[in-house]
Design an enzyme around this catalytic site. Sequence first.
Site, PDB file in Angstrom:
ATOM      1  N   SER A 198       0.711  -1.341  -0.033  1.00  0.00           N
ATOM      2  CA  SER A 198      -0.018   0.015  -0.034  1.00  0.00           C
ATOM      3  C   SER A 198       0.876   1.217   0.077  1.00  0.00           C
ATOM      4  O   SER A 198       0.415   2.197  -0.493  1.00  0.00           O
ATOM      5  CB  SER A 198      -1.163  -0.005   1.157  1.00  0.00           C
ATOM      6  N   HIS A 226      -5.367  -3.284  -2.990  1.00  0.00           N
ATOM      7  CA  HIS A 226      -4.725  -2.333  -4.048  1.00  0.00           C
ATOM      8  C   HIS A 226      -4.657  -2.991  -5.434  1.00  0.00           C
ATOM      9  O   HIS A 226      -4.088  -2.171  -6.525  1.00  0.00           O
ATOM     10  CB  HIS A 226      -3.667  -1.565  -3.577  1.00  0.00           C
ATOM     11  N   LYS A 257     -11.798   0.750  -1.982  1.00  0.00           N
ATOM     12  CA  LYS A 257     -10.855   1.390  -3.305  1.00  0.00           C
ATOM     13  C   LYS A 257     -11.613   1.117  -4.309  1.00  0.00           C
ATOM     14  O   LYS A 257     -12.636   1.747  -4.796  1.00  0.00           O
ATOM     15  CB  LYS A 257      -9.473   0.459  -3.057  1.00  0.00           C
TER      16      LYS A 257
HETATM   17  C1  LIG Z   1      -3.510  -3.514   1.978  1.00  0.00           C
HETATM   18  C2  LIG Z   1      -4.784  -3.011   2.736  1.00  0.00           C
HETATM   19  N1  LIG Z   1      -5.317  -3.941   3.701  1.00  0.00           N
HETATM   20  C3  LIG Z   1      -6.581  -3.580   4.179  1.00  0.00           C
HETATM   21  C4  LIG Z   1      -6.861  -2.185   4.396  1.00  0.00           C
HETATM   22  C5  LIG Z   1      -8.001  -1.867   5.184  1.00  0.00           C
HETATM   23  O1  LIG Z   1      -9.221  -1.890   4.415  1.00  0.00           O
HETATM   24  P1  LIG Z   1     -10.747  -0.923   4.924  1.00  0.00           P
HETATM   25  O2  LIG Z   1     -10.159   0.501   4.332  1.00  0.00           O
HETATM   26  O3  LIG Z   1     -11.712  -1.500   3.908  1.00  0.00           O
HETATM   27  O4  LIG Z   1     -10.619  -1.133   6.470  1.00  0.00           O
HETATM   28  C6  LIG Z   1      -6.271  -1.454   3.505  1.00  0.00           C
HETATM   29  C7  LIG Z   1      -7.035   0.030   3.424  1.00  0.00           C
HETATM   30  O5  LIG Z   1      -6.226   0.905   3.538  1.00  0.00           O
HETATM   31  C8  LIG Z   1      -5.232  -1.779   2.811  1.00  0.00           C
HETATM   32  O6  LIG Z   1      -4.485  -0.462   2.291  1.00  0.00           O
END
Ligand SMILES: Cc1ncc(COP(=O)(O)O)c(C=O)c1O
Length: 409
Positions: A198, A226, A257
């Site tokens: 991320s 992502h 996203k």
């Molecule tokens: C790699 C990754 N996993 C999980 C999440 C968490 O997702 P959510 O925003 O639905 O809680 C994010 C969000 O920033 C992320 O980038």
Amino acid sequence: MQRKQIYTTVEKPKDLFKKCFDFTLADAIKEQGIYPFFHPIDENEGPVVSFEGRKVVMAGSNNYLGLTSDPRVKEASIAAIKKYGTSCSGSRYMTGTVTLHIELEEQLADFFEKERCLLFSTGYQTGQGIVPTLAQRGEYIVSDRDNHASLVAASIMAQGAGANLVRYNHNNMDDLERVLQKIPDTAGRLIISDGVFSVSGEIVDLPRLVELAKKYNARIVIDDAHAVGVIGKGGRGTPSEFDLVDEVDLIMGTFSKTFGSLGGYVVGEDKVIDYIKHNASSLIFSASPTPASVAAVLTTLKIIREEPQLGERLVANTDYVRQGLLKAGFTLMPSRTAIVTVLIADQMKTLHFWKRLFEAGVYVNAFIRPGVMPGHEALRTSFMATHEKEHLDKVITEFCTIGKELGVI
Ligand SMILES: Cc1ncc(COP(=O)(O)O)c(C=O)c1O
């Protein structure tokens, strides 16, 4: 006779909130006018948003295909509210399952070519539902050092319940093998990794990870938050990108996203999903995704399937900015996804750069401690299929002007 000694304390015992009253970092940055967090958006058109009435090019959102403002998606959410109300008022386990949840689970399982899917209320909770549920006392979680904070928190939760947590150097498969070799044969092991990391936008070395998982009989979870809509066949993400869907045991992700909504999902083998469904605390003890959120995803999923040109535009847009910034002399983190992260390697310079961009009409994300290690401070930009060339040119131009003034390039 020895007299009993009585201890009296003049001072009160320690106040747990002392750390809060002593916390001054955010105020200090605010005083300098370079605080980059929690700025409220008062209108959101997608590629352009308004902060306090001022229009700014949004180059920091994860709304990769620009679907949050698509009229079809908005209409679907409104229709779901009319039919089911604003909340399910309970967990999936009890009264919180509506037919829309089942419909979306079936469609996502089909899209990702897995037997079954389970929805969660956020992506964060999805990791919390998978990792501690599967990696139990005495078993091993093998985690990339740069995994998303939600996987880190999920692993620490599992560790608290007796699982072992071991980390390997970021995307370094030799180090992964070194770690796997040390795990006793009698212990089950779960490798967890982001598909697309991320902060940097880098893609996991999935072919080697799969090879090692097979060799050491480990199970794999890929967090593809992502990647969906960005890489893979028809935007199906990292396992699809490498033609390794069958080899990855569980693929999880978020709706916050590309899917333009809120919630999370995991897809995998029927029996494994069923086990998570009946044991995951973050699913059982938390209210289900709202009908409006689920209906939005049903519509964005249809758009992702039917309009592959959106993904192609996203790739072209991101590539355009990446080439522009590279040509100007910026140091970028390795990525060919929708994320372009510019390394600044200095906390104050990152914050000043962020502020100057904001004033010039470009919104990006400032990554400083604790989000990144000292020396890795960066400005993370991300792009949408709906950005026009004029938006992208503005981002490049402002980066170049300010970068020169601050001595970054
Ligand atoms: C790699 C990754 N996993 C999980 C999440 C968490 O997702 P959510 O925003 O639905 O809680 C994010 C969000 O920033 C992320 O980038």
